[in-house]
Design a protein around this motif. Structure first.
Motif: not given
Length: 308
Positions: A126-130, A138-140, A203-207, A251-253
């Motif tokens: 369930s971790l984000p990574s780009d 990057r993983s924030h 990205t999820p923040g928009f949703l 994880h908005a961005d």
């Protein structure tokens, strides 16, 4: 433990870094020449909220991988699994375990075509990574990992050993006997959030900022829960709803993998995610109209990007 991370994208690099910090002998395996060169020249640059690390982890092409291995961590796209594992068959020994942390349903069956069922593990993250550039990840955001043996013949002790290595490497992980509840929960989450990000190019923040998308998120998750329950997998529905809230806030961005694929003009994993859930639901007589609509629209997007 000698580990090959098959697919050194954003998630593969994040997990390879954790296993390296935990004390494993890690090798990245990929076909992106620029990425491989950057990692070998400068180390993997991993940016997290706690700071930026430069990790000396080697990277090779599949044909250059030396075996035998103790573990292959599979992070390729689902539709590339067979090709990728065939490409490193020479390094997979009779005791090598295969672990999938890929998206969607049915990944354990793909791995079982390349190793005995007793040596196959399955898990979720369930971790984000780009991937922000060659050799740079990057993983924030916060999250965790669950994994376990994919079939009853597997050895839970090895799953616990891998989870301990990840945790020692600063990525919290547990060996969870109810792993398929976690797999289905992640698939439902992805079948909801990934297509919406891909189709809106946001990205999820928009949703999370719009009632139209919030309503679709709630309804799509409920469809997925019904499909899981009909197939005998008793997922915790509220936990999935809660995870979508984390997605649109913490994880908005984060650029979902399906959004990254659409933007880059690449094939997505929507068949293994939405397609697999819809197919499993239909087999039990359960309707999933919203998840199926997401599936069909993303397939249309793929056709458009492919120039069909």
């Amino acid at each position: 433990m000698r580990v090959a991370v098959l697919g050194a994208g954003a998630m593969g690099c994040l997990y390879g870094a954790a296993l390296h910090r935990g004390g494993a002998d890690v090798m990245f395996v990929d076909v992106n020449a620029e990425h491989i060169t950057a990692i070998n020249a400068n180390g993997l640059e991993l940016e997290r909220r706690s700071g930026t690390e430069q990790l000396p982890i080697p990277a090779v092409r599949p044909e250059d991988l030396q075996g035998p291995l103790d573990l292959v961590l599979v992070f390729t796209k689902t539709f590339m699994t067979d090709t990728a594992l065939t490409g490193i068959a020479h390094a997979i020994g009779p005791d090598t375990r295969l672990l999938t942390l890929q998206n969607g349903l049915g990944n354990e069956q793909r791995l079982a075509a390349h190793a005995d069922e007793a040596r196959v593990l399955v898990g979720v993250s369930s971790l984000p990574s780009d991937l922000v550039g060659p050799g740079r990840v990057r993983s924030h955001g916060e999250g965790g990992t669950k994994l376990y043996t994919a079939f009853p013949s597997g050895d839970p002790a090895f799953a616990e050993e891998v989870a301990a290595l990840l945790t020692k490497g600063d990525l919290a992980a547990i060996a969870d006997p109810k792993i398929y509840e976690a797999v289905w929960s992640k698939a439902i989450f992805n079948a909801t959030m990934n297509p919406l990000c891909a189709l809106t190019l946001r990205t999820p923040g928009f949703l999370g900022a719009h009632e139209e998308s919030r309503a679709m998120i709630r309804a799509a998750v409920d469809e997925g829960i019904a499909a899981a329950h009909a197939n005998g997998v008793m997922v915790n529905g509220q936990a999935i709803h809660d995870l979508t809230h984390v997605s649109v806030t913490d994880h908005a961005d984060h650029e979902a993998s399906m959004l990254q694929d659409v933007k880059a003009g690449r094939r997505t994993e929507v068949d293994a995610i939405n397609g697999a859930i819809v197919t499993a639901a239909k087999a039990k007589g359960v309707a999933t109209p919203l998840l199926e609509t997401f599936w069909r629209f993303v397939k249309l997007e793929e056709s458009k990007l492919a120039g069909e």
